[in-house]
Scaffold this active site. Structure first.
Site, short mmCIF file in Angstrom:
data_model
loop_
_atom_site.label_atom_id
_atom_site.label_comp_id
_atom_site.label_asym_id
_atom_site.label_seq_id
_atom_site.Cartn_x
_atom_site.Cartn_y
_atom_site.Cartn_z
N HIS A 143 -2.33 -16.44 -4.70
CA HIS A 143 -1.36 -15.27 -4.95
C HIS A 143 0.10 -15.79 -5.01
CE1 HIS A 143 -4.59 -12.67 -4.83
NE2 HIS A 143 -4.69 -12.19 -3.69
N HIS A 217 -2.05 -5.49 -5.44
CA HIS A 217 -2.97 -5.38 -4.38
C HIS A 217 -3.03 -4.41 -3.51
CE1 HIS A 217 -5.50 -8.05 -1.96
NE2 HIS A 217 -5.25 -9.15 -2.67
N GLU A 348 -8.15 -5.50 -8.46
CA GLU A 348 -6.85 -6.42 -8.99
C GLU A 348 -7.16 -6.75 -10.43
OE1 GLU A 348 -6.46 -9.60 -6.02
OE2 GLU A 348 -7.87 -8.28 -5.01
C1 GLA Z 1 -7.51 -11.40 -2.62
C2 GLA Z 1 -8.53 -12.66 -2.72
C3 GLA Z 1 -9.25 -12.47 -1.42
C4 GLA Z 1 -8.32 -12.45 -0.19
C5 GLA Z 1 -7.29 -11.43 -0.28
C6 GLA Z 1 -6.26 -11.37 0.83
O1 GLA Z 1 -8.09 -10.35 -3.10
O2 GLA Z 1 -9.36 -12.69 -3.80
O3 GLA Z 1 -10.08 -13.63 -1.14
O4 GLA Z 1 -7.62 -13.66 -0.10
O5 GLA Z 1 -6.93 -11.59 -1.52
O6 GLA Z 1 -6.94 -11.33 1.96
#
Ligand code: GLA
Length: 384
Positions: A143, A217, A348
């Protein structure tokens, strides 16, 4: 007319009048609501440690649907949508104040970039040059790194258009930030429409070739944030395949058909139906079934307890379905409510994880002169 008949007629007349007045009044109030203006208001949300003022914007449509967004991380902090009986409820996880967001959280409601999801070991090669990104997730890049776009202050301006009210956010991500090549100029517009849609439009340009994969997110719980788990929500994903991952959630490169696996959501089923067969829970990129480019329905989610329905439409080729597996009840959110494991789900819209290391995946490289664009729409309704 005899006395008795006169009385009966009088009562009949009175009831008719009362009913007629009621209907007229309610029609009037409905038409007033329908004509109610779309609104956007701004208030101070707090300050970052380096003294920058952060604001909180409230977008409201004529149905009373309300979205609160802060220009810190472009975070959607609150999303009030009606349930089956018309009552508004907040369906996204988050915090009441900036201080708690600043203390760190699992990306509640945030804009994600420069690259949403994981890049193996934070390494990739582009035009023969090797790049090393910040690693922040078991030796991988997640991210956008240590300080992704979810942790920066975006400049903001209010949008009033025939389509709705919105917030336009802009951020200049500098060459070298978190290890990425080139300056990236990003604009994100959140728009609330009269159709109870939250539209997100992303655009970006770069002065050097760079990977770009922006996403949003929010953790949704259609029964209401902090009201138990999402395991009884029914989900349909318009995806006939998913990208297989290793133990650290990095794609192996295999794209596997969902048919006959717990990943088959092509027909609606509850999240809980087969989650125990998936180690750790769902945290996978689904390959959307596409016949053409453009905006297409990717997912539909229904919560029977509230009758709320959510659809996700996107121009992206993939959809990360994450079932809040890392939530463990240790985070106290809005109104002091605790978010348990599976207390929210994320959808997402994005390109596939680790695409810079998989030439066979749709490309995430943005070249100078081109414009990155993606649109995702979260559309809310109730099941009638
Ligand atoms: C994303 C990732 C997950 C996790 C979340 C945050 O969606 O795919 O593995 O890291 O973010 O906790």
């Amino acid at each position: 007319m005899r006395n008795r008949d006169r009385k009966i007629f009088g009562v009949f007349l009175a009831i008719t009048l009362i009913l007629a007045t009621g209907v007229t009044l309610s029609a009037r109030s409905t038409s007033k609501e329908n004509k109610g203006a779309m609104e956007i208001t701004k208030e101070e949300f707090g300050h970052t440690p380096d003294g920058r003022t952060v604001n909180l914007y409230t977008l409201k449509n004529a149905n009373g649907m309300t979205v609160k967004i802060t220009n810190y991380g472009g975070i959607v902090t609150e999303l009030m949508v009606p349930d089956g009986s018309g009552r508004l409820g907040d369906i996204v996880l988050g915090f009441d104040n900036l201080k708690e967001y600043l203390a760190g959280d699992p990306y509640f409601g945030a804009l994600i970039g420069r690259y949403g999801n994981r890049i193996a070991k934070g390494k990739f090669t582009l035009d023969g040059k090797a790049y090393s990104l910040a690693t922040n997730n078991n030796g991988n890049h997640l991210h956008g790194g240590i300080k992704g776009y979810d942790k920066v202050v975006w400049s903001a301006s209010e949008v009033r258009s025939p389509e709705g009210v919105g917030l336009k956010l802009n951020y200049l991500s500098k060459d070298g930030e978190e290890g990425y090549p080139g300056n990236l100029n990003i604009t994100v517009v959140y728009l609330l429409t009269p159709m109870n849609e939250l539209k997100i439009d992303y655009a970006a340009t770069a002065d050097r070739p760079t990977p770009v994969n922006l996403t949003h997110h929010s953790y949704f719980n259609l029964a209401g944030a902090g009201k138990g788990t999402i395991l009884d929500h029914e989900v349909m994903l318009n995806a006939d395949a998913y990208t297989v991952v290793d133990a650290s959630l990095i794609p192996t490169g295999e794209i596997r058909k969902v048919s006959g696996t717990p990943f088959d959501f092509t027909k609606p089923k509850t999240i809980g139906a087969e989650i125990s067969k998936v180690e750790g829970g769902y945290d996978h990129n689904f390959v959307l079934t596409r016949k053409a480019y453009g905006l297409q329905m990717a997912a539909r989610v229904y919560d029977p307890t509230s009758a709320r329905l959510m659809e996700v439409w996107t121009t992206e080729p993939g959809l990360q379905f994450y079932t809040g597996n890392f939530l463990d009840g240790s985070i106290k959110g809005k109104c002091g409510l605790v978010y348990p494991k599976n207390g929210g789900f994320c959808l997402e819209a994005q390109h596939y994880p680790d695409s810079p290391n998989h030439p066979e995946f749709p490309s995430t490289i943005l070249n100078p002169g081109a414009t990155y664009r993606q649109q995702t729409v979260y559309r809310f309704d109730i099941k009638k």
